[in-house]
Every structure is written in C-alpha cells, then in structure tokens.
Design a protein around this motif. Structure first.
Motif, PDB file in Angstrom:
ATOM      1  N   ARG A   1       6.976  14.494   8.518  1.00 60.73           N
ATOM      2  CA  ARG A   1       5.926  14.148   9.479  1.00 60.73           C
ATOM      3  C   ARG A   1       6.482  13.107  10.435  1.00 60.73           C
ATOM      4  N   LYS A   2       6.153  13.210  11.693  1.00 62.24           N
ATOM      5  CA  LYS A   2       6.685  12.305  12.722  1.00 62.24           C
ATOM      6  C   LYS A   2       6.470  10.836  12.365  1.00 62.24           C
ATOM      7  N   ASP A   3       5.335  10.505  11.770  1.00 59.35           N
ATOM      8  CA  ASP A   3       5.045   9.109  11.500  1.00 59.35           C
ATOM      9  C   ASP A   3       5.496   8.623  10.120  1.00 59.35           C
ATOM     10  N   CYS A   4       6.193   9.457   9.357  1.00 59.74           N
ATOM     11  CA  CYS A   4       6.542   9.039   7.996  1.00 59.74           C
ATOM     12  C   CYS A   4       7.755   8.119   7.959  1.00 59.74           C
ATOM     13  N   ILE A   5       8.590   8.122   8.981  1.00 65.09           N
ATOM     14  CA  ILE A   5       9.783   7.268   9.013  1.00 65.09           C
ATOM     15  C   ILE A   5       9.822   6.493  10.322  1.00 65.09           C
ATOM     16  N   GLN A   6      10.136   5.219  10.209  1.00 67.51           N
ATOM     17  CA  GLN A   6      10.356   4.378  11.377  1.00 67.51           C
ATOM     18  C   GLN A   6      11.667   3.625  11.179  1.00 67.51           C
ATOM     19  N   ALA A   7      12.365   3.420  12.259  1.00 69.08           N
ATOM     20  CA  ALA A   7      13.563   2.574  12.255  1.00 69.08           C
ATOM     21  C   ALA A   7      13.285   1.434  13.229  1.00 69.08           C
ATOM     22  N   VAL A   8      13.300   0.208  12.738  1.00 70.19           N
ATOM     23  CA  VAL A   8      13.013  -0.952  13.579  1.00 70.19           C
ATOM     24  C   VAL A   8      14.242  -1.857  13.624  1.00 70.19           C
TER      25      VAL A   8
ATOM     26  N   ARG B   1       2.825   7.201  -4.146  1.00 70.26           N
ATOM     27  CA  ARG B   1       2.021   6.372  -3.249  1.00 70.26           C
ATOM     28  C   ARG B   1       2.734   6.090  -1.935  1.00 70.26           C
ATOM     29  N   VAL B   2       4.054   6.221  -1.904  1.00 73.76           N
ATOM     30  CA  VAL B   2       4.819   5.943  -0.688  1.00 73.76           C
ATOM     31  C   VAL B   2       4.665   7.110   0.284  1.00 73.76           C
ATOM     32  N   LYS B   3       4.047   6.835   1.424  1.00 78.92           N
ATOM     33  CA  LYS B   3       3.831   7.844   2.465  1.00 78.92           C
ATOM     34  C   LYS B   3       4.569   7.496   3.757  1.00 78.92           C
ATOM     35  N   HIS B   4       4.928   6.221   3.919  1.00 77.84           N
ATOM     36  CA  HIS B   4       5.602   5.743   5.124  1.00 77.84           C
ATOM     37  C   HIS B   4       6.799   4.892   4.712  1.00 77.84           C
ATOM     38  N   LEU B   5       7.901   5.111   5.384  1.00 74.85           N
ATOM     39  CA  LEU B   5       9.135   4.378   5.112  1.00 74.85           C
ATOM     40  C   LEU B   5       9.610   3.736   6.405  1.00 74.85           C
ATOM     41  N   VAL B   6       9.780   2.429   6.363  1.00 71.75           N
ATOM     42  CA  VAL B   6      10.267   1.688   7.521  1.00 71.75           C
ATOM     43  C   VAL B   6      11.655   1.170   7.186  1.00 71.75           C
ATOM     44  N   PHE B   7      12.627   1.575   7.977  1.00 74.70           N
ATOM     45  CA  PHE B   7      13.982   1.050   7.848  1.00 74.70           C
ATOM     46  C   PHE B   7      14.132  -0.102   8.824  1.00 74.70           C
ATOM     47  N   ASP B   8      14.368  -1.293   8.326  1.00 79.53           N
ATOM     48  CA  ASP B   8      14.667  -2.431   9.180  1.00 79.53           C
ATOM     49  C   ASP B   8      16.184  -2.500   9.298  1.00 79.53           C
ATOM     50  N   LEU B   9      16.689  -2.138  10.468  1.00 76.64           N
ATOM     51  CA  LEU B   9      18.141  -2.060  10.688  1.00 76.64           C
ATOM     52  C   LEU B   9      18.695  -3.280  11.398  1.00 76.64           C
ATOM     53  N   THR B  10      17.914  -4.350  11.445  1.00 77.29           N
ATOM     54  CA  THR B  10      18.341  -5.562  12.135  1.00 77.29           C
ATOM     55  C   THR B  10      19.704  -6.044  11.649  1.00 77.29           C
ATOM     56  N   GLY B  11      19.954  -5.959  10.364  1.00 76.10           N
ATOM     57  CA  GLY B  11      21.207  -6.464   9.796  1.00 76.10           C
ATOM     58  C   GLY B  11      22.323  -5.448   9.725  1.00 76.10           C
ATOM     59  N   VAL B  12      22.123  -4.263  10.282  1.00 71.74           N
ATOM     60  CA  VAL B  12      23.157  -3.216  10.226  1.00 71.74           C
ATOM     61  C   VAL B  12      24.119  -3.396  11.392  1.00 71.74           C
ATOM     62  N   SER B  13      25.396  -3.522  11.068  1.00 71.04           N
ATOM     63  CA  SER B  13      26.411  -3.749  12.101  1.00 71.04           C
ATOM     64  C   SER B  13      27.095  -2.464  12.553  1.00 71.04           C
ATOM     65  N   PHE B  14      27.037  -1.422  11.711  1.00 64.56           N
ATOM     66  CA  PHE B  14      27.722  -0.169  12.039  1.00 64.56           C
ATOM     67  C   PHE B  14      27.020   0.982  11.340  1.00 64.56           C
TER      68      PHE B  14
ATOM     69  N   ARG C   1       0.838  -1.201   0.000  1.00 63.85           N
ATOM     70  CA  ARG C   1       0.000   0.000   0.000  1.00 63.85           C
ATOM     71  C   ARG C   1       0.874   1.252   0.000  1.00 63.85           C
ATOM     72  N   ASP C   2       0.777   2.071   1.053  1.00 65.15           N
ATOM     73  CA  ASP C   2       1.550   3.313   1.088  1.00 65.15           C
ATOM     74  C   ASP C   2       2.833   3.186   1.912  1.00 65.15           C
ATOM     75  N   ARG C   3       3.201   1.952   2.272  1.00 64.03           N
ATOM     76  CA  ARG C   3       4.358   1.707   3.129  1.00 64.03           C
ATOM     77  C   ARG C   3       5.465   0.995   2.331  1.00 64.03           C
ATOM     78  N   LEU C   4       6.663   1.525   2.464  1.00 63.06           N
ATOM     79  CA  LEU C   4       7.856   0.906   1.890  1.00 63.06           C
ATOM     80  C   LEU C   4       8.734   0.449   3.042  1.00 63.06           C
TER      81      LEU C   4
END
Length: 108
Positions: free
Chosen positions: A71-78, A39-52, A8-11
């Motif tokens: 916007r506060k809710d447009c980016i998430q880092a998980v 269409r992309v309104k929200h971006l989620v960065f999955d940083l599980t595999g980031v070592s540095f 949908r609107d989440r990448l």
C-alpha cells in the motif's frame, strides 16, 4: 546501526551507517521479526544517519513494502539526504513509498 520505536500500528526504524550488501542482511532479519507483529501496519524508515545506500538498501525498503501489503502509505522514508533521494528516484522507489527529504519536518 538499527534502533526502533513502536507506537500503535506504526514502527519507526532509525538506521545509521551504510546500507550496502555487507550490512543489509542482519538488518533485514531484525526488521522481518519486528514487522511479523500483525499490529504493525506502517513502517517509517528514518534515514537521517545513513551515509551510503546501494541497491541492497533499495531491496531492503522494497522487500518491506511487499511484506506490509504493498500500500502506498505503508512505508515512509524520512530524513533522506540528497544522494539517497537521488538514488531512490532513479530506482523508481518513490512511486511506491512516501519519501521526505531531510529538513522537511516530521511525519505524523
């Protein structure tokens, strides 16, 4: 180093390895092409595999925050580990994006 999934609107972007000056340039270019889709309104960065991560990684996150309208809710880092979480807090980025530490469950 980068894989993604659109729903949908989440990448959701999964990153792996090091987010430093040497590696951020190509990632930035690919991300900018992906978020050019209106269409992309929200971006989620999955940083599980980031070592540095260094300031270049912080710039990568902040630049996408600006690109998506600041916007506060447009980016998430998980999947943020202790070192990267500490860096994000020191940089003040936690005031602009939602940060979820590794092991805290999934973001809906």
């Amino acid at each position: 180093m980068l894989s993604y999934e659109k729903h949908r609107d989440r990448l959701t972007v999964r990153l792996a390895g090091e987010l430093d000056h040497e590696h951020v340039g190509p990632i930035r270019a690919e991300l900018d092409a992906l978020i050019a889709d209106p269409r992309v309104k929200h971006l989620v960065f999955d940083l599980t595999g980031v070592s540095f991560m260094d300031s270049s990684g912080i710039g990568l996150l902040m630049g996408r925050y600006r690109a998506l309208g600041m916007r506060k809710d447009c980016i998430q880092a998980v999947g943020v580990n202790g070192h990267i979480g500490h860096l994000l807090r020191l940089s003040g980025l936690h005031r602009y994006i939602v940060i979820q530490k590794a092991g805290e469950g999934e973001v809906s």
